[in-house]
Design an enzyme around this catalytic site. Structure first.
Site, short mmCIF file in Angstrom:
data_model
loop_
_atom_site.label_atom_id
_atom_site.label_comp_id
_atom_site.label_asym_id
_atom_site.label_seq_id
_atom_site.Cartn_x
_atom_site.Cartn_y
_atom_site.Cartn_z
N ARG A 281 2.84 -30.00 34.07
CA ARG A 281 3.42 -30.43 32.79
C ARG A 281 4.56 -29.53 32.36
O ARG A 281 4.69 -28.39 32.83
CB ARG A 281 2.34 -30.39 31.70
CG ARG A 281 1.45 -31.60 31.77
CD ARG A 281 0.38 -31.54 30.71
NE ARG A 281 -0.47 -32.72 30.83
CZ ARG A 281 -1.69 -32.81 30.33
NH1 ARG A 281 -2.22 -31.80 29.69
NH2 ARG A 281 -2.37 -33.93 30.46
N ASP B 140 15.45 -13.63 2.86
CA ASP B 140 16.78 -13.87 2.33
C ASP B 140 16.81 -14.24 0.83
O ASP B 140 17.57 -13.66 0.05
CB ASP B 140 17.36 -15.01 3.18
CG ASP B 140 18.82 -15.17 2.95
OD1 ASP B 140 19.54 -14.18 3.10
OD2 ASP B 140 19.25 -16.30 2.60
N GLY B 141 15.98 -15.20 0.45
CA GLY B 141 15.95 -15.64 -0.96
C GLY B 141 15.53 -14.50 -1.87
O GLY B 141 16.07 -14.33 -2.98
N MET C 101 8.96 -20.92 14.80
CA MET C 101 9.67 -20.78 13.52
C MET C 101 10.91 -19.90 13.69
O MET C 101 11.22 -19.43 14.78
CB MET C 101 8.74 -20.21 12.47
CG MET C 101 7.80 -21.23 11.87
SD MET C 101 6.84 -20.53 10.52
CE MET C 101 6.13 -22.03 9.83
N GLU D 182 12.75 -23.99 15.52
CA GLU D 182 12.61 -25.09 14.57
C GLU D 182 13.98 -25.51 14.03
O GLU D 182 14.91 -24.71 14.00
CB GLU D 182 11.69 -24.67 13.41
CG GLU D 182 12.26 -23.51 12.60
CD GLU D 182 11.41 -23.14 11.39
OE1 GLU D 182 10.42 -23.81 11.09
OE2 GLU D 182 11.79 -22.15 10.73
N HIS E 278 2.45 -22.81 10.99
CA HIS E 278 2.13 -21.65 10.13
C HIS E 278 1.17 -20.65 10.75
O HIS E 278 0.99 -19.56 10.21
CB HIS E 278 1.61 -22.14 8.78
CG HIS E 278 2.70 -22.72 7.94
ND1 HIS E 278 3.09 -24.03 8.05
CD2 HIS E 278 3.52 -22.15 7.02
CE1 HIS E 278 4.09 -24.25 7.22
NE2 HIS E 278 4.38 -23.14 6.59
N ILE E 279 0.58 -21.01 11.89
CA ILE E 279 -0.28 -20.04 12.58
C ILE E 279 0.54 -18.77 12.88
O ILE E 279 0.01 -17.66 12.91
CB ILE E 279 -0.85 -20.69 13.87
CG1 ILE E 279 -2.09 -19.95 14.31
CG2 ILE E 279 0.15 -20.76 15.01
CD1 ILE E 279 -3.04 -20.82 15.09
N ASP F 35 10.94 -14.11 10.40
CA ASP F 35 12.12 -14.70 11.04
C ASP F 35 13.09 -13.68 11.66
O ASP F 35 13.93 -14.05 12.47
CB ASP F 35 12.91 -15.55 10.03
CG ASP F 35 12.09 -16.71 9.50
OD1 ASP F 35 11.19 -17.17 10.22
OD2 ASP F 35 12.35 -17.14 8.36
N ARG G 66 0.84 -1.21 0.00
CA ARG G 66 0.00 0.00 0.00
C ARG G 66 0.88 1.26 0.00
O ARG G 66 0.63 2.20 -0.76
CB ARG G 66 -0.89 -0.03 1.24
CG ARG G 66 -1.75 1.17 1.47
CD ARG G 66 -2.61 0.90 2.71
NE ARG G 66 -3.47 2.01 3.07
CZ ARG G 66 -3.12 2.99 3.88
NH1 ARG G 66 -1.90 3.02 4.39
NH2 ARG G 66 -3.98 3.95 4.16
#
Ligand code: F6P
Length: 319
Positions: free
Chosen positions: A163, A104-105, A170, A223, A250-251, A128, A22
């Site tokens: 627990r 990066d890519g 990610m 990850e 992916h959330i 990331d 935008r």
């Protein structure tokens, strides 16, 4: 003379990409420059998948996650013939310059286009936070908020049930989402590319914390460092905690961008067009100490990652 620019989003999407699209579109049009949106990243570029944009084409997208342009990864964009095809498509369609938004890519693709004579500006769009030279990338803050929200919820239930939640976040070999969420959520243990993984030490620490009276524990894992299911089952076997693994997946990439990401993306999108108007290409936009700056894309892709030592020291102090 800058008459027409193209804008694309590439690689994994990130919240705030729409705000950047935008800002690029509106800044360019206000300066009398035509804009075309390019669908699905570099793939759409070589296929000539172009949409003429008007000011209204980007109305009401600010609050939307994902990218209205679509995104894709195109590993073949490293090949000379494929880059040449992209250059030809830009020429055929009278596109004088390009703004690419991605990780990066995407930056490597932009570097290659620059070396083929295309005026190109790159914006850091990735959750990331692994683009060098910038303090933050577009989407990092939103993903971090999502993680913190999820981990806070896991903490509620893990403390009711004695627990240990082992949570994978990610980051694509960058530990920033893990360290920032670890500090924000008061996690007990962090496992990232920077800390490395020592299974025995992790289990010993959990036993120690339990002996100290902790009734639950959160382990945040970046990850690609270790298998969280495997670790959770070992926790159940050798400590007094019941281990449960959660892979947030992916959330973390979805959802409405935070105001910080919207503002960052808007500032960066505007800067990209300002640079192109000045005839400057081959640069990527960054934020440092809250100032929007730019640097060479080539330099950026060759920079090595800065350590976040201070953050790790802080984490250790607070456990
Ligand atoms: O770069 C963004 C990212 O979400 C990384 O954190 C993750 O490793 C990767 O993309 C996942 O890629 P894909 O969506 O192709 O599975």
């Amino acid at each position: 003379m800058l008459r027409k620019i193209g804008v694309l989003t590439s690689g994994g999407d990130s919240p705030g990409m729409n705000a950047a699209i935008r800002a690029v579109t509106r800044t360019a049009i206000s300066n009398g420059i035509e804009v075309v949106g390019i669908r699905d990243g570099y793939k759409g570029l070589i296929e000539g998948s172009f949409i003429p944009f008007e000011k209204r084409s980007v109305s009401e997208i600010m609050s939307r996650g994902g990218t209205i342009l679509g995104s894709a990864r195109l590993p073949e964009f490293k090949e000379e013939a494929v880059v040449n095809k992209a250059v030809d498509k830009l020429k055929e369609n009278g596109i004088d310059a390009l703004v690419v938004i991605g990780g990066d890519g995407t930056y490597r693709g932009a570097d290659s286009l620059t070396k083929h004579g295309v005026n190109c500006i790159a914006l850091p769009g990735t959750i990331d936070n692994d683009i060098q030279g910038t303090d933050y990338t577009i989407g990092f803050d939103t993903a971090l908020n999502t993680i913190v929200d999820c981990v806070d919820k896991l903490k509620d239930t893990s403390s009711s049930h004695h627990r240990c939640s082992v949570v994978e976040v990610m980051g694509n070999r960058c530990g920033d989402l893990a360290i920032y969420s670890g500090i924000s959520c008061g996690a007990e243990i962090l496992i990232t590319p920077e800390t490395g993984y020592d299974e025995e030490a992790v289990l010993e620490k959990l036993k120690y914390l339990e002996n100290q009276g902790k009734n639950h524990a959160i382990v945040i894992v970046s990850e690609k460092v270790c298998d969280v299911n495997d670790l959770a089952s070992k926790v159940s076997k050798v400590t007094g905690f019941a281990g449960r693994a959660t892979i947030l997946g992916h959330i973390q990439r979805g959802g409405s961008p935070t105001p910080n990401d919207r503002v960052l993306a808007s500032r960066m999108g505007c800067k990209a067009v300002d640079l192109l108007i000045q005839g400057i290409g081959g640069q990527c936009v960054a934020i440092r100490n809250n100032e929007i700056i730019s640097m060479s894309i080539e330099e950026c892709v060759n920079m090595s990652r800065k350590s976040k030592k201070e953050f790790y020291r802080l984490f250790d102090k607070l456990v």
